[in-house]
Every structure is written in C-alpha cells, then in structure tokens.
Write a protein that holds these residues in place. Structure first.
Motif, PDB file in Angstrom:
ATOM      1  N   GLU A 391       0.754  -1.355  -0.008  1.00 22.70           N
ATOM      2  CA  GLU A 391       0.050  -0.029   0.090  1.00 22.70           C
ATOM      3  C   GLU A 391       0.889   1.383  -0.063  1.00 22.70           C
ATOM      4  OE1 GLU A 391       0.912  -1.513   2.669  1.00 22.70           O
ATOM      5  OE2 GLU A 391       1.145  -0.107   4.303  1.00 22.70           O
ATOM      6  N   ALA A 394       0.122   3.550  -2.987  1.00 26.22           N
ATOM      7  CA  ALA A 394      -1.141   4.149  -2.916  1.00 26.22           C
ATOM      8  C   ALA A 394      -1.063   5.298  -2.008  1.00 26.22           C
ATOM      9  CB  ALA A 394      -2.153   3.236  -2.641  1.00 26.22           C
ATOM     10  N   SER A 395      -0.515   5.014  -0.903  1.00 25.52           N
ATOM     11  CA  SER A 395      -0.569   5.981   0.500  1.00 25.52           C
ATOM     12  C   SER A 395       0.402   7.226   0.255  1.00 25.52           C
ATOM     13  CB  SER A 395      -0.198   5.549   1.690  1.00 25.52           C
ATOM     14  OG  SER A 395       1.261   5.217   1.477  1.00 25.52           O
ATOM     15  N   ARG A 397       0.659   8.211  -3.304  1.00 28.39           N
ATOM     16  CA  ARG A 397      -0.096   9.028  -4.261  1.00 28.39           C
ATOM     17  C   ARG A 397      -1.193   9.804  -3.636  1.00 28.39           C
ATOM     18  NH1 ARG A 397       0.208   3.349  -7.654  1.00 28.39           N
ATOM     19  NH2 ARG A 397       2.002   3.814  -9.033  1.00 28.39           N
ATOM     20  N   ALA A 398      -1.713   9.233  -2.514  1.00 28.25           N
ATOM     21  CA  ALA A 398      -2.651   9.888  -2.074  1.00 28.25           C
ATOM     22  C   ALA A 398      -2.117  11.162  -1.312  1.00 28.25           C
ATOM     23  CB  ALA A 398      -3.584   9.087  -0.803  1.00 28.25           C
ATOM     24  N   SER A 535      -0.461  -3.136  -3.957  1.00 23.79           N
ATOM     25  CA  SER A 535      -2.051  -3.196  -3.900  1.00 23.79           C
ATOM     26  C   SER A 535      -2.729  -2.294  -4.687  1.00 23.79           C
ATOM     27  CB  SER A 535      -2.445  -2.457  -2.165  1.00 23.79           C
ATOM     28  OG  SER A 535      -3.797  -1.643  -2.259  1.00 23.79           O
ATOM     29  N   GLY A 536      -4.099  -2.727  -5.023  1.00 14.27           N
ATOM     30  CA  GLY A 536      -4.770  -1.972  -6.340  1.00 14.27           C
ATOM     31  C   GLY A 536      -5.359  -0.849  -5.701  1.00 14.27           C
ATOM     32  N   PHE A 537      -5.360  -0.416  -4.725  1.00 17.67           N
ATOM     33  CA  PHE A 537      -6.034   0.679  -3.929  1.00 17.67           C
ATOM     34  C   PHE A 537      -5.944   1.776  -4.719  1.00 17.67           C
ATOM     35  CE2 PHE A 537      -7.212   4.071  -1.151  1.00 17.67           C
ATOM     36  CZ  PHE A 537      -8.322   3.480  -0.312  1.00 17.67           C
ATOM     37  N   GLY A 538      -6.947   2.518  -5.164  1.00 13.46           N
ATOM     38  CA  GLY A 538      -6.983   3.704  -6.191  1.00 13.46           C
ATOM     39  C   GLY A 538      -6.804   3.554  -7.517  1.00 13.46           C
ATOM     40  N   GLU A 540      -8.945   2.242  -9.587  1.00 13.45           N
ATOM     41  CA  GLU A 540     -10.207   2.420 -10.203  1.00 13.45           C
ATOM     42  C   GLU A 540     -10.206   3.671 -11.234  1.00 13.45           C
ATOM     43  OE1 GLU A 540      -9.953   1.524  -7.189  1.00 13.45           O
ATOM     44  OE2 GLU A 540     -10.920  -0.219  -6.614  1.00 13.45           O
ATOM     45  N   ARG A 541      -9.503   4.700 -10.502  1.00 12.95           N
ATOM     46  CA  ARG A 541      -9.547   5.871 -11.163  1.00 12.95           C
ATOM     47  C   ARG A 541      -8.964   5.803 -12.714  1.00 12.95           C
ATOM     48  NH1 ARG A 541      -6.061  10.927  -9.122  1.00 12.95           N
ATOM     49  NH2 ARG A 541      -6.755  12.457 -10.575  1.00 12.95           N
ATOM     50  N   GLY A 544     -11.237   2.359 -14.144  1.00 11.59           N
ATOM     51  CA  GLY A 544     -12.878   2.379 -14.084  1.00 11.59           C
ATOM     52  C   GLY A 544     -13.087   1.109 -13.123  1.00 11.59           C
TER      53      GLY A 544
END
Lengths: 577, 577
Positions: A391, A394-395, A397-398, A535-538, A540-541, A544
């Motif tokens: 993660e 993702a963390s 990138r967030a 992790s694939g978190f995020g 979907e942006r 889709g």
C-alpha cells in the motif's frame, strides 16, 4: 479530483502557555543574540529561528516589531521542529565550508517545549547533530516539570546541556524572575563558545510561579536596538559579499538557479555515461544521475542511511545517517528550508512509512526535497530486488503535493530526476527498481507506434509505450518493473490475435494534470488492465470500476501461461457481456 | 480487489552476521537463563524472546533443538523489536499485578543489533520502559563498533546498562572468547537482581576477532538440560495454577474469551449510560464504551498520549505515554502479542502517520490492536473538532488487514467497537468525531425506509440510512460527520423534487466483504455523490469514474446554497447527457 488544500490545523496545536523560562529565553534571544534585521528579514546570513510552541508565538507577537518575519518555522508536529533545525544547522555548516565564514556565519535557534524532546524524531535528529558536531545549533526548551531525563538523552548524544531551574523561589515565595533571566542570559551567551550543539532546558514544575506568567515590561527588548544591531550585521555582510570571489556562485545557489547550459550539460553527461552502457536498471541509472548532478550542481546535498562502506555508489557525496530514517527526513526538510541547497535522501524501501510525518511536513511547507526510494537489498548488495510494494505506493500517491515517480527504465528515470529538480514547491519520491530492463537505455524518446505527437513521454506522467495507439483491443497500464511484464503480455496476446497497447504510468499526479484530451487518448476506450506489484487501492481511477487489476500474486511469475489465460478469460467475458 | 498477501520480505532484511558477543549471549541465554520448555513452547508463563538480527536466527537454528518455537518475534523493521518487547514486559507487569507472582513470573529478552538502538521508536519505547520501571526486561545488543552512545541514551532513560567489550585480545592476539563468554554470563545472571530494565551492550569494532565468528562447540548449551530445566519450571507452574483461586479468570484472559453473558451485559450497560443521555458525539460515545468495556472486561489495557490531568475521561484505566506515539503503538503490539490482554490506544489525529510502521507491523503479524483516533483539541478541551482528515483515511484504508471505522453516531460507534473486539486477526482504527450528531443515540437500529432486511446496519460496513431505497434519483455516500451534511442535503433536495438516498459508509473493508447483491442494493443504480472532509483518493471504487466527490472545500460550510447548487448542476448535467 484535485489536490486537497492543506489544513494547517492538522499540525499539532499544543496550545498550553509557554513556561516562564522559555519566555525569558525568547526575550533574551531577541534582545541579546539574534542576528536579525527587520528591514530585510530574509537576508541570507541571518540567524535561523524555529518556534514549536504556539502559546509562545502569541506572546512573541505582543512584543514590538515584526517577530514573524524572522521565523523560519512557527509550528510543526512534536519533534519535527528540532529535526528541521538540525537540517538548518547542517546547511549552515555545509555552506560555510564551501564559501567561508565571511559569507556564511549564522546560528540556528529552536524554542520548544518538553513534548518535542520526548519524540523519537527529535532524538534521532539530536544524535545526528551530535555526530556531525553542529556547534552553531541551540535548542531552548521550556519544560513544565522537574524531570530532565530528556536533557540526559541529549547529553548522551554529544550535546552540551545547560539547565536553568525556574523553581527557586524569590524573596516573596514566588518565582525569582530576575534570577531566571540572568541564568538564561548567561546560557545564551555561552553558545558563542560552544563546540557542540547546545540544549538549554528550563525546568518549571507545576505549582511554581504566580499562575499565568506575565511579561515584565523591563525585560522586553528595545526593538530599535534589536533592529540596529541586525542592520549593522547585515550591512557588514553585504560589503563582504560584494567583494567576495565566489559571489556569483553564492548568488546562484542562493537563488536556487541552475547553472548556465545546465540542461545541455546534463543531457551530454547522461548520454556519455548511461547511453554507452549495457541495459541498466532504474536504480543504476539513478546512481549515474546523482553523480552527474553532483558534479554539475555541487549544491546537491545527499543524505543516506547506510554507513559509508556499504554503499560506494553514493558515498562520495553523501552523509550517512545510520538507521535514523525519520530524523534524516526531518534534516532534509531543514536543508530545503534553509535555501541554497538541493536536498536528496537515499532511503530504503521499508523506510518510507517511518519518515512519512517529515515527508508530509515538506508537502505542507511546499518544500523541495527529493527522496530516492531504493531497495535495501539491491542498494547494499546489488542482489535482486526483494521489495514488494503493497500500500506504500497508494498511500504516497494519496498524499497531497507529493509527486511519486516509479520509472521503468533509464529514460523514465532521467525524466523523473528532471521533474523532481524542476519541482521547487513540493517533495518528490522516486521509487527505483534494481532489476535491469530489457530495453536499451540509449533511446532518448519513448517509442510508440501511434498517432500521439512526438515529445510526449514520461514527463506527462503517462504515455503510450508500444502497441497500436488507436485500434487497440485492450490497454495494459503499468509502472516500474511491471511495464516489462506488460510488454511481454502484449507480445503473447498478439499471438492470439489480440492487439494490446502498453501504457507506462510513472507518475499519477503529472498525468492527472494533463488535459483531458491527452488522458483520453492515452487511456483509450478499449478495456483496461492495470499491472502493479502492489495493492490495487485507487487504481479504479484509471481502470474504471469494470477494469481488471493484476497485483503481485497474479504477476508473481511474470508473464506466464496463467496470467495470459486470466487476461484472455477477462477479455472474453467482457466481449460476451 | 482483495487484500494483498503480506510480503515478509518487506520487513527489513539486515543480513549481516551477528557479532561474537551477541552469539555468546544467545548461547548463554538458552543455556543458563531462559524459561522455555520445548515440549510445550507456548505455556503462558514462559519467558518471552524477541530476536531482531536475522543472521543470528540462522546461527541459533544450528543449535540442537527447536529454537523457533520459543520465539515470540523473529524479525521486524529496525527498532520495532525493542518497542514490542517493552509491550511484552508491560503485559507481564500488568498480569502479575492482577494474578500474582505464582501465576505470572517471567522475563522478556531481546537479542538485537546496533541499528535497533539508534531508531527513534526504540528510544521512545526505552523511555517508557524506564518510566514504567519494567525490571523484567533485558535487551542484549551486539554492536559492531566501539561507540556506545546508544547505551548512554538508554542509561539516560533510566535503564541499567552493562557493557561487554569483545575487543580485548586474548593470548593469540585474537578475541578472547572465554573472557567474552564469562562477561556475558555474568551480565545475564545480574538480571535476576535488576530493579530497572537492563541493556547489555556487546561492543566489537571492525577488525577485531578472527574474521567470521565461529561457534565454540563447548559453548553450545546441552539441549537436554535446557529442556529439563524448562519442564521443571512448567510443571511447578501447572501445579500452582491448578490450585489458584483466580484460575478460571486467568484461563479466560489467556484464551482471549469474552466473559459469559458479555454481549447482553454490554448492550444493557450501553443502553443505561448512552441511551438515556442527550445526543452524543461518536467521541463521547467512545468514552462511555471504553468505560463499560473496562468494567466488564478488565483485561482491557489502554495507553494514551496525554498526561493524566489532561484527559479525565480515559485516565482511570489508561497509562499515559506522553508525546511518544510511535513507541506507544509498538508497546500495544507487544501487549497484543503477549496474549491475555485487549490492547487499546487512544491517540490524536495528527499521530496516525507517526505510528504507521507499528500499525503495519500489527497488520502483518495479524495482531489484535485497537487504535482510537481522537481529535486532539476535542480530547483535551472538549472544544470543536479542528482536525480535517486529508489523505490519512485513504492511506489507512489502503493498508492491508487494517479495518478503519469512521462512525457517524453512537450506534455506529458501538458497532465499530463490537467489530474491533471481534477482530482477533488484525488491527482496527476507529476515527472519532467530537461533534455531536443530531440524531438521538437511543435508537438501536438504523432507520431506513427501504426494503433491505432488518438487522442490516453498520456491521455490514455500509447501509442505507434514510431516503427511498429503490426509486432514488441520487445516492449520497458519506461517513462520520459528513453523514449529517448528507442528511441535510437530502432534505433540501427533496424540496426540489429530487429523491436522494443517504448511505453511511463507516468501514470500506467490511462493505467490500459483503456479497455483491447487498453492495449493489446499497449503492443503487442512480448517480452517486461522495461526501467526506478528506482527499477523494480511492473513492472512485464506490462512485465510479462518473461519480462526484465533494471534499472539505465543497462542504466547508455544511449544506449551504453553494453545495445545493453544485449538486443540482451535476445532476442536471448527467440527465442532459
């Protein structure tokens, strides 16, 4: 979705009143020692001041004069202020070694409370300050208790500690302000002779003193005298600077400007060193890039974790900090905040969570800092990369105002360095993969077979790397090492009559800032598949909600039959539906 | 998208060989002191052992016998091992205070290297161990240098430090192994009389010794003797435990079981205390919940940051750790790892990034730990909440095996506590809002006007809270305080003939685990709008790429005219398209 505006309230609000000792120290500092000219509060050789006690800020503002203008940092989460100050003092040491004491000769002061001394980041930074012998650093802490174990820990780290007790009652049974003031003045005067970083700790247990401490009017420094002292110092400095033989270089560093012909020189150096070699990994390419930047821009200051003998590639230009990731990151913030330096940190993959609070502070302060995130095993031994990001990507990138780059080859690595150097308003993290890429590194432009205009490449954050640009059956989006997996998958899919297009996505934030037309052209309308060992978190942006994300499990063995079958089944299911 | 399987390789691999001193210490520990029975390696009153030096693990395994079975932790990122060990020792202290020395009487041992001593988390944990006087804790560090400033910092924190130099050459000019062994044996024997936590530091500069240290066969402990000593100790303990008056309670704690009628009792206590009051905020409700759980389940062990006088609500049952968030989180991991306790931490909003490495370790270890994330201002002063979450929510939601709860009212708060207590295989974070909710807290079931079966509520992670369930024009998805904004928006939209449905989404991971039919029923097919005072990173998962996310800027003034106009414009644009 845009970057979120920073809530300063997120930083710790420790709103207790300052102790009497801290207040007296602040008054003595401005009245007696501080090198500060209100008429030019940002002149390069001013003293640096960090305040980490919000209550004190209010009291300081009651003093005549523009106190805020002379502060380099006026609030921070506990401990970060001390870490930043160590970085400020390190910058002074590095600059005075380069340009001499006639141009660089100032001190760094911290006004803080006991909470700062307790934190791990402050203890790590204190150990580094002791190791580096930063004698021009002075931390003044007002502690609302008699316990001085915090001071003992600093003393154990090679600091010189002076204790000022605010608990000796005067004739009226209350605190003897006069005695406190004299003790503080003497302690601050002693910094001139200091050979080590100094901690002045003012202890004051609850119940001592006359309730809320009040400012004795006589103790408020005469602001005109403070200003006159600062003006004299600055004018003397200006005269020396005007005649200095390194004046042009100093001014360039100070302005954060690149040298003339920098871009041409760097491109040439890159081509000579990297272009002629065998296919190199992003990690190896980053080593070359650092070497080249350090030669062309000696203001680069690099901190690493590894002791010197473990990491020959970066040692020539790096200061080793040991296993003090968080303290090191706080120092980098201070190096950036000081000005005139380019702060780079070389950290290991597992470190990123440890230094996150410092990274976020850099983001909030809009401070240029570059973190190179290397695999520990690869950096130490040149062995295969063992890090699997989960993660962490993702963390990061967030995190607002942080640019995360995950280049897949030397060309993208160079583009990431270029972007990070150009970004003066926030931190960049470059995730470096130690595995070699199959692509030749001397290709300057990214190859793509489509209709996108030339020159579009990694600096857009994402670009079509190979495959048909328009008439595609599926878009494979990947970053870092997984681009190679996507390329292999594209070739295997072609054998089954499926035309895949590979999009490399090294930086989400850059890509999100391009215009919608470009984004649509890159992402296409075909079904999308994301590949990243994380992790694939995020995701979907970009994919889709219908998209397929393939994480570490799916691509553990690279582009094997199972992966091919899974992708083909997914595409068949979409076509049927 | 599923949770990512944990890569253990992500933990720091410090693969250098152990120093001779550490190796001798390990042999002396097993041979002489360790309370360990290979025939029942997990008996409750065994000594706890933490090893944070991978090279040592390989050497230990060369010894006869099942060394791994006796280890509580055999790898961790730098510093975490010491923090965890302090938690293990604290658990021992707490349990022996409750059940007496006849049932609980063991020690905690750490075998680590110099990198561990340098880290901020270890220094924070060391300060806490000194403060708590955990005399049954012994850290043995093998340091590959002569510098002992790390030991000085531990001494300053109230530790008793013994130095073992492995640099005195023997008759042959090489290291005198016999002398080292004797010194280590004496140091370990001294732990019996220790009144403070002890650090045994074995220094060994490079160049000393005969290259790679080898094990002297005579020094390997006779495994049969080790096992016999452990068996005797365990049998004695079993006899005492069998006759102990608190045997049933001890067994319940040890098994991590709830007391009989726990659920009934808690529901009644909750109704009595919270149900009769005025509308309470999630934060206030959490305070009640903690009080009730502490009464019904005294194994709850709560650590807080604030000193006792600042936070009366939690003090009765809490240990204050000061501004040592990271160390505190590491201690909580140790409390959980020990067994028999329910570890809760009350932290402030700004702390979450500081304790992230410890939280992640708990997730990797699949360890039950509950972090209550309170607003600092609200917890200290009862004032309005000033925290604005930005990327913290996203970054915690992205962390594997961490459940993040953001309840909007007391009912959801209780559900979050229930879920966190039931989750024995990973950490939970409950984000608590200090602002009162408008809804009455005595309503047990969540009201919804639709066709979902009764009993569906917060424990599903998301549920329809109000509005028409089927024939809706728009779905408003929110969490925490923003649910109130969504409810207000629903009422205002109804005035314009738009039927909105409010979905509360307190826990993404729970919701993702429900079956697809339920998820589709809750999310609906109408356009979706997300409301959260945070970064929208990751929200595409629930909103789709067409959805609208409204962050802190948009809802800064609650449900005002601007917000209404923006939502109406968005809906109109969708309808037109």
């Amino acid at each position: 979705m845009t970057d979120f505006p920073f809530p300063w309230t997120d930083l710790a609000a420790r709103d207790s009143a300052p102790t009497e000792g801290l207040l007296q120290a602040a008054q003595a500092l401005w009245g007696q020692a501080l090198r500060f000219d209100p008429s030019d509060p940002l002149w390069p050789d001013r003293d640096r001041v960090v305040v980490s006690q919000p209550g004190l800020m209010d009291r300081l503002r009651d003093m005549t004069g523009d106190v805020d203008a002379g502060l380099d940092m006026s609030r921070a989460p506990p401990g970060q202020a001390i870490g930043t100050a160590v970085g400020l003092a390190l910058a002074e040491a590095r600059l005075s070694a380069r340009f001499g004491r006639s141009l660089v000769d100032h001190r760094t002061w911290v006004l803080c409370d006991g909470a700062d001394l307790e934190t791990g980041v402050a203890l790590e930074a204190a150990a580094l300050a002791g190791m580096l012998g930063l004698a021009r650093l002075c931390v003044i802490a007002g502690v609302a208790q008699s316990d001085t174990s915090g001071a003992d820990r600093f003393a154990a780290s090679g600091w010189s500690v002076r204790r000022v007790s605010c608990e000796v009652p005067g004739p009226d049974g209350q605190m003897d302000r006069e005695a406190v003031r004299n003790a503080v003045v003497a302690a601050i005067a002693a910094t001139v002779r200091a050979r080590r970083p100094m901690l002045i700790i003012c202890t004051q247990a609850a119940g001592i003193g006359s309730g809320r401490p009040t400012t004795d009017d006589a103790a408020v420094p005469a602001w005109a005298a403070v200003a006159a002292r600062g003006r004299t110092a600055r004018r003397g400095w200006q005269r020396r600077a005007f005649r200095h033989r390194l004046r042009a270089e100093f001014t360039r560093w100070q302005n954060g400007a690149a040298p003339p012909l920098w871009e041409v020189d760097w491109a040439r150096a890159w081509r000579t060193n990297v272009g002629s070699g065998t296919p190199a990994s992003p990690l190896a390419a980053a080593g070359h890039a650092l070497d080249q930047i350090a030669q062309l821009r000696p203001e680069l200051t690099c901190l690493t974790l590894a002791p010197p003998d473990h990491d020959p590639q970066y040692t020539a230009l790096a200061i080793a900090c040991g296993t003090r990731d968080h303290g090191m990151a706080a120092l980098l913030n201070g190096l950036g905040l000081h000005g005139a330096l380019l702060p780079f940190g070389v950290i290991s993959a597992v470190s990123i969570d440890r230094l996150r609070p410092a990274l976020r502070l850099a983001a909030v302060m809009r401070q240029q800092v570059v973190h190179l995130l290397c695999d520990e095993g690869a950096a130490l031994q040149g062995a295969d990369m063992i890090w699997l990001p989960v993660e962490q990507l993702a963390s990061l990138r967030a995190m607002p105002n942080v640019f995360l780059f995950r280049p897949c080859d030397p060309v993208e690595t160079r583009a990431a360095f270029t972007s990070a150097l150009a970004r003066t308003d926030g931190p960049s993290v470059i995730v470096l993969d130690g595995r070699p890429d199959t692509r030749r590194p001397d290709t300057e432009a990214a190859p793509h077979g489509g209709t996108l205009p030339l020159g579009i490449g990694p600096e857009q954050g994402a670009y079509v790397r190979s495959g048909p640009n328009v008439a595609r059956d599926v878009t494979l989006i990947a970053s870092g090492h997984e681009v190679a997996v996507a390329e292999a998958l594209r070739r295997r899919l072609a054998g089954h009559g499926i035309e895949a297009c590979v999009v490399s996505l090294p930086c989400w934030k850059q890509f999100a800032r391009t215009d919608a037309t470009y984004r649509e052209a890159v992402l296409g309308t075909a079904p999308r598949i994301g590949l990243e060992r994380a992790s694939g978190f995020g995701w979907e942006r970009w994919l889709g909600t219908e998209g397929l994300f393939l994480g570490a499990e799916a691509i553990a063995n690279g582009c094997d039959d199972a992966l091919l079958a899974r992708v083909r089944a997914h595409l068949a299911a979409i076509t049927t539906a």
